[in-house]
Design a protein around this motif. Structure first.
Motif, PDB file in Angstrom:
ATOM      1  N   ALA A  99       0.281   2.215   4.756  1.00 45.05           N
ATOM      2  CA  ALA A  99       0.441   0.734   5.176  1.00 45.05           C
ATOM      3  C   ALA A  99       0.915   0.532   6.735  1.00 45.05           C
ATOM      4  CB  ALA A  99       2.122  -0.109   3.998  1.00 45.05           C
ATOM      5  N   ILE A 100       1.859   1.498   6.872  1.00 46.70           N
ATOM      6  CA  ILE A 100       2.610   1.187   9.144  1.00 46.70           C
ATOM      7  C   ILE A 100       1.089   1.735   9.803  1.00 46.70           C
ATOM      8  CG2 ILE A 100       3.495   2.264  10.548  1.00 46.70           C
ATOM      9  CD1 ILE A 100       5.393   3.056   7.916  1.00 46.70           C
ATOM     10  N   TRP A 101       0.568   2.956   9.048  1.00 47.73           N
ATOM     11  CA  TRP A 101      -0.993   4.068  10.240  1.00 47.73           C
ATOM     12  C   TRP A 101      -2.090   2.863  10.576  1.00 47.73           C
ATOM     13  CZ3 TRP A 101       0.848   6.635  14.068  1.00 47.73           C
ATOM     14  CH2 TRP A 101       2.017   7.018  13.020  1.00 47.73           C
ATOM     15  N   GLN A 102      -2.701   2.321   8.917  1.00 48.69           N
ATOM     16  CA  GLN A 102      -3.757   1.524   9.389  1.00 48.69           C
ATOM     17  C   GLN A 102      -3.833   0.071   9.596  1.00 48.69           C
ATOM     18  OE1 GLN A 102      -5.565   1.152   5.370  1.00 48.69           O
ATOM     19  NE2 GLN A 102      -5.666   3.527   4.572  1.00 48.69           N
ATOM     20  N   GLY A 103      -1.939  -0.062  10.251  1.00 45.73           N
ATOM     21  CA  GLY A 103      -1.388  -1.648  11.224  1.00 45.73           C
ATOM     22  C   GLY A 103      -1.708  -2.913   9.916  1.00 45.73           C
ATOM     23  N   HIS A 104      -1.502  -3.136   8.530  1.00 48.34           N
ATOM     24  CA  HIS A 104      -2.239  -3.549   7.594  1.00 48.34           C
ATOM     25  C   HIS A 104      -0.540  -4.563   8.236  1.00 48.34           C
ATOM     26  CE1 HIS A 104      -5.518  -3.405   5.087  1.00 48.34           C
ATOM     27  NE2 HIS A 104      -5.024  -1.911   4.929  1.00 48.34           N
ATOM     28  N   LEU A 140       0.772  -1.424   0.417  1.00 44.56           N
ATOM     29  CA  LEU A 140       0.283   0.215  -0.015  1.00 44.56           C
ATOM     30  C   LEU A 140       1.147   1.108   0.119  1.00 44.56           C
ATOM     31  CD1 LEU A 140      -2.286  -1.199   3.116  1.00 44.56           C
ATOM     32  CD2 LEU A 140      -2.730  -1.225   0.663  1.00 44.56           C
ATOM     33  N   PRO A 148       3.323   4.263   1.591  1.00 46.11           N
ATOM     34  CA  PRO A 148       3.730   3.959   2.733  1.00 46.11           C
ATOM     35  C   PRO A 148       3.288   3.846   4.262  1.00 46.11           C
ATOM     36  CG  PRO A 148       5.043   3.753   1.002  1.00 46.11           C
ATOM     37  CD  PRO A 148       4.020   4.740   0.484  1.00 46.11           C
ATOM     38  N   ASP A 149       2.880   5.308   3.968  1.00 47.40           N
ATOM     39  CA  ASP A 149       2.473   6.138   5.393  1.00 47.40           C
ATOM     40  C   ASP A 149       0.787   4.590   5.524  1.00 47.40           C
ATOM     41  OD1 ASP A 149       4.474   7.588   6.027  1.00 47.40           O
ATOM     42  OD2 ASP A 149       2.788   9.123   4.742  1.00 47.40           O
TER      43      ASP A 149
END
Lengths: 556, 246
Positions: free
Chosen positions: A296-301, A291, A293-294
């Motif tokens: 991918a991290i913030w949504q906890g994927h 996804l 980058p941001d």
């Protein structure tokens, strides 16, 4: 190009030893670290064991007569030509030698010549095998003495033909399913021992499509095993051998272009080969799609783990049985690549189906051959040896290999639980295939279907019962337990020896005894003994009596 | 976490890799382990991580005896070998996620911390790159970021400053190590770079041929006391070691 300088090494070794001998501590250190000559040699010559297999098959073929040995030589020559050709290509473009020598002041021409010399030398070993085979056929026919020269000539021609064809192949065929083709040919040699005489005759004609077949036919004509007109086949074989310098020229030109392109930034060889080995991340089943980058991290994927729902049916069943922690461990141990179990089950189904057809189609075969499809199907469909788990693979760690799981907080029990659960499901899925094949086999051999089902169940029971031992085996391979001599390891291996004897006895009893109660007792004994072995190893593992390291079998 | 070693011995066949090692590391300390090649530094770290089992002697974490099977303790310890272990096809982010889940540290609040670490190690553009495609230094930083994100109480690092990390990565690691120590975590690392050990250690542990020769704060090392140092403090100490061995 000579790699190394033996004379210089000898002089330096002598000088260094002289200096070290004058210092007791240094000398002790040296003796502690040097490799024992015998051990080094034994490691390097492990392939000698393969020679025994070769001799057994050769002996069988010669004894059976009917030109079977010559057919075997012809097929072997074709198989080894294919295999050596593409192994050479891969080694030159991305082998260890290339990796090491690329960074040294050695030109591509020198490098290629070095590799070619090694390639030619490897064919000298093939010459020995051909010579033994040809000589054995003569010996089997009662011809000796002067025919020795004929055998040597045929072997030399066979080797030169192989070398020439291999060179043409490497030069002009860049990609081929060579592994599959050569393996199929190697298997064909094995199968030849049991196919009907009519098929042998057909194959004997069919091998004429390869130069390897021409030499065998010519040799047969020359020695009287076939009509003398067959000797004619030596002419085209000789022509192919004579073309070797041209083949070498073409091969050298083309390989040098590829080698140069590796260093000039216009790589056509290495990158393509690497690209084949590294699948696109997006295409891997069970992976979370990349996804932003941001996001991918913030949504906890990245914390969610693999998507088991997108993998095969067996995986979907397994994940329902796993706890959350077990799911994490399973993903780690599988290297996060899901889907292999279901695919392997499909292959097992195919093998079992073909096995059933062949069981009825072929002549009566020795019993051990009849079990091959069930073993091959089992190897694919069921975790006969505990399954394949990337988490047990060794990673380099200061000259040794450390299993991947070792540096993470994953316990023996956790990994075992995951293996037991997934293996139970895989065995359960494989059971119908095993029973179907065993039943077909029993019927083919004149027994009742019920007898086949019984044998099938017994095989499944053994596969289930030995799973704890297989789990132990996986842990053991990544450790130095057999090299750590202490009371815990000695006690465990003493116990393991006793358990092993019981396992063998119980396995035999399971098949041999008639009474159902005794069969149940044998199965129970088998299971209990394996569990005891697993528990014992758990104590050994958890106490730290051995290290999670093993010596690296490096090719350097 | 307080770490205590008592009479720790480790043998690999004929090689006596650790000889009667005893030391105590208090919580919040950074300890650098120094010594010649083959001295036993890696063995010491591996013993602490449970990868290698001691031939004799004990290790205690917070006075609880440590064994490989003690999972409650092992979850509080992270160990990074000289070559980071990661599946080659896993992306950086996938690797971080997997490590966090293995350490059961994958609570939602960890995301801020992961972002911070990825930024600090310059890994943001690489989060969707497979580990196999990273340089050695990048792969090491990715593995390190994953382990630091777990916020374990003990961080064991084998030769982190010879891992191919760029200067920014090294600076960030130093900062993270100091920050972790400030929070009461313990950092033990092996190194051959004496300058770094001099600046990033509360205590220095010098091992030679399996024996702990010195274990003290930098200021109390014999090189300093005897005024033996020609260049750096530790260089003088190593010179002493070499002279005594000869």
């Amino acid at each position: 190009m000579i790699l190394g300088s033996p004379a210089l090494e000898r002089r330096l070794r002598k000088e260094a030893k002289r200096e070290m001998r004058s210092d007791r501590a240094l000398w002790r250190d040296y003796r502690r670290h040097r490799t024992v000559w015998l051990r080094r040699k034994l490691r390097a010559n492990g392939r000698v064991a393969l020679l025994f297999v070769y001799f057994i098959f050769l002996e069988q073929m010669v004894v059976r007569g009917g030109g079977l040995a010559l057919l075997g030589v012809a097929i072997y020559a074709s198989a080894t030509t294919l295999f050596r050709a593409f192994t050479f290509r891969a080694n030159v473009l991305q082998g260890y030698d290339r990796t090491v020598l690329l960074h040294l002041p050695i030109s591509d021409e020198e490098f290629f010549t070095h590799e070619w010399n090694g390639f030619v030398f490897s064919w000298s070993r093939a010459f020995v095998l051909f010579f033994i085979a040809y000589e054995a056929t003569l010996f089997g026919s009662g011809l000796t003495g002067k025919q020795l020269a004929v055998a040597a000539l045929a072997a030399a021609l066979q080797s030169l033909c192989g070398l020439s064809v291999a060179s043409w192949l490497i030069a002009y065929v860049r990609k081929a399913k060579v592994g599959l083709a050569s393996t199929a040919l190697y298997i064909l040699i094995l199968v030849c021992l049991w196919v009907p005489a009519a098929s042998i005759r057909y194959l004997w004609s069919a091998v004429l499509i390869t130069p390897g077949g021409w030499v065998s036919h010519g040799f047969a004509g020359l020695t009287g095993s076939a009509p003398s007109r067959e000797t004619f086949w030596l002419v085209p074989a000789f022509a192919v051998a004579i073309l070797l310098p041209f083949a070498y020229g073409a091969l050298r030109r083309r390989m040098l272009v590829e080698l140069t392109s590796q260093t000039s930034g216009e790589s056509v060889g290495l990158d393509e080969l690497l690209a084949e080995r590294e699948p696109d991340v997006e295409e891997l089943p069970g992976q979370v799609k990349p996804l932003d980058p941001d996001a991918a991290i913030w949504q906890g994927h990245f914390l969610q783990g693999a998507d088991w729902a997108r993998s095969g049916w067996l995986e979907k069943v397994a994940v329902r049985w796993f706890t959350s922690r077990e799911k994490t461990i399973a993903e780690f141990m599988l290297g996060d690549q899901l889907g292999a179990w279901s695919k392997r089950w499909g292959t097992a189904a195919l093998i079992s189906g073909l096995g059933i057809i062949l069981t009825f189609a072929l002549q009566p075969l020795p019993s051990w051959v009849l079990f091959l499809p069930i073993v091959a199907g089992g190897m694919c469909g069921a975790p006969l040896f505990g399954g394949f788990w990337l988490g047990f693979n060794g990673a380099p760690a200061s000259g040794q290999l450390m299993p991947a799981y070792a540096s993470f907080p994953i316990s023996y029990a956790e990994i075992s639980r995951v293996m037991f659960k997934s293996n139970a499901i895989r065995i359960l899925a494989w059971t119908p295939l095993a029973l179907a094949y065993a039943t077909a086999l029993a019927v083919r051999m004149g027994h009742s279907a019920a007898y086949g089902v019984t044998i099938g169940i017994e095989i499944v029971v053994i596969v289930v019962a030995v799973q704890p031992a297989m789990v132990v085996g996986h842990f053991s391979v990544g450790s130095n337990d057999t090299k750590q001599i202490n009371w815990p390891t000695l006690s465990y291996f003493g116990l393991a020896l006793i358990l092993f004897v019981i396992v063998i006895a119980a396995s035999i009893a399971l098949f041999e005894v008639e009474a159902l109660e005794m069969k149940v007792l044998a199965a129970l004994a088998l299971g209990v003994v394996n569990v005891v072995g697993w528990v014992g190893y758990r104590l050994l593992f958890n106490s730290g009596a051995m290290d999670l390291l093993r010596l690296e079998e490096s090719e350097f | 976490m307080r770490i205590r070693l008592t009479g720790l011995n480790k043998r690999y066949g004929k090689v006596h890799a650790l000889k009667n090692a005893s030391l105590t590391v208090e919580p919040g300390q950074i300890v650098s382990v120094l010594g010649p090649n083959g001295a036993g530094k890696t063995t010491l770290l591996r013993c602490l991580a449970g990868i290698v089992g001691a031939t004799s002697g004990d290790i205690f974490f917070d006075e609880e005896r440590f064994t490989r099977g003690n999972m409650s303790l092992r979850r509080r310890i992270t160990f990074l070998p000289d070559f980071p272990i990661a599946f080659p096809h896993n992306t950086v982010l996938r690797h971080v996620g997997m490590v966090l889940r293995l350490y059961e540290a994958d609570q939602p609040s960890v995301e801020t911390r992961v972002m911070e670490l990825l930024r600090g190690f310059d890994l943001m553009p690489l989060i969707d790159t497979p580990m196999a495609q990273l340089s050695r230094g990048q792969a090491y930083k990715a593995a390190l970021a994953a382990l630091i994100a777990t916020d374990s109480e003990v961080l064991l690092l084998d030769e982190p400053f010879a891992s191919g990390m760029d200067p920014n990565g090294i600076t960030f690691l130093k900062r993270e190590a100091r920050e972790a120590a400030r929070r009461g975590h313990t950092v033990i690392y092996s190194t051959q770079i004496l300058d770094i050990a001099e600046k990033l250690s509360d205590r220095v542990c010098v091992i030679d041929r399996g024996e702990i020769r010195h274990y003290a704060p930098l200021a109390e090392l014999p090189g300093v006391v005897a005024g033996h140092a020609n260049g750096g403090v530790l260089e003088g100490l190593f010179q002493q070691l070499r002279e005594s061995a000869q």
